[in-house]
Write an enzyme that holds these catalytic residues in place. Sequence first.
Site, short mmCIF file in Angstrom:
data_model
loop_
_atom_site.label_atom_id
_atom_site.label_comp_id
_atom_site.label_asym_id
_atom_site.label_seq_id
_atom_site.Cartn_x
_atom_site.Cartn_y
_atom_site.Cartn_z
N HIS A 17 1.10 -1.16 0.01
CA HIS A 17 0.02 -0.05 0.05
C HIS A 17 0.85 1.71 0.11
O HIS A 17 0.68 1.66 -1.10
CB HIS A 17 -0.64 0.23 1.59
CG HIS A 17 -1.90 -1.35 1.41
ND1 HIS A 17 -3.02 -1.86 0.57
CD2 HIS A 17 -1.78 -2.45 2.26
CE1 HIS A 17 -3.25 -2.38 1.15
NE2 HIS A 17 -2.76 -2.89 1.52
C1 BDR Z 1 -2.65 0.80 5.11
O1 BDR Z 1 -3.37 0.70 6.99
C2 BDR Z 1 -1.86 0.34 6.88
O2 BDR Z 1 -1.77 -1.08 7.22
C3 BDR Z 1 -1.08 0.15 6.24
O3 BDR Z 1 0.13 0.49 6.57
C4 BDR Z 1 -1.42 1.04 5.31
O4 BDR Z 1 -1.14 2.59 5.28
C5 BDR Z 1 -3.98 0.09 4.54
O5 BDR Z 1 -5.24 0.01 4.92
#
Ligand code: BDR
Length: 302
Positions: free
Chosen positions: A236
């Site tokens: 992500h």
């Molecule tokens: C986001 O949620 C967090 O757990 C990750 O670091 C990322 O920023 C993804 O949904």
Amino acid sequence: MDTTWPVILDMDPGHDDALALLAALALLPVVGVSVVAGNQTVDKTFLNARRVLAMAGQSLPVARGYAKPLVRPLRTAAHVHGASGLDGYAFPPLPEDPAPLYAMSWLETVFSAQPHLNWIATGPLTNVAAFLLGHPHRRHQVRRLCIMGGALSGGNITPAAEFNFYVDPEAAAIVLASGLDIWLVGLDVTHRALLPASAIDRFRELRPPLGEMLWSLFQFFRHHEPHSRERGTPIHDVLAVMALVHPELFEWRETPLTVVTEGADRGALKPTDAGPPVHVAVNVDVDGALAWLDETLQRYRP
Ligand code: BDR
Ligand code: CA
């Protein structure tokens, strides 16, 4: 986009935040990191940012931000990132933080020293929203704000919502309404650009002990990230860095968006007529993204 302007990172490390931090350090003039509560408590995300910087041999400032969302209790993602927020690797002990920095005052110091900045936010938007509310005269200095958060459809913490926007939906709504030049990377694209196990294995070729750290962290992450599949693991937050450096690797839509703050759809992105348009990624060149990450990490080869 002018990527020579100083860059502030706001994050909640977090495995994918850690990778985003390393990618940003390799490519951008990062001036420091503010941390926020999200994947874990702010004490833990603070420690984790310092740990990753130390492993990268960097001594940039890390400033402690908000310990909870603007108006609600904190929900962490221990199920994804573990009890430490960065499970999977036994980090060596760090020295005491010699001079604690607090995010709101540190950000003000940075903004007062720089005419323009780029900003990358990969956690709940609590710090960003609070700074914009408290320092409205600083808005015009932000050249571009790249965010990992939200989803045009679906979610990963509820059926409707992505984690960062679910944790602090009020902050996300404030930021999306701010009128900044926002480039939003959500699950619509991060669930497509999956990192294959073979690419994770290549982390081991990076210089010690950084390579082993990254490989070990991603062994944990690939088994805990809910959208991790046989063919790969989401990365992500790294894509928010790519959005600043290589926006042409995404397909963008420009539209006003807000965030649902109450009810079953809390944290969901919603079209609005009221706000300024933001750029939201609707597609990504997956091969291009993976090649970019691989090339970026080459900077950490022995
Ligand atoms: C986001 O949620 C967090 O757990 C990750 O670091 C990322 O920023 C993804 O949904
Ligand atoms: Ca994050």
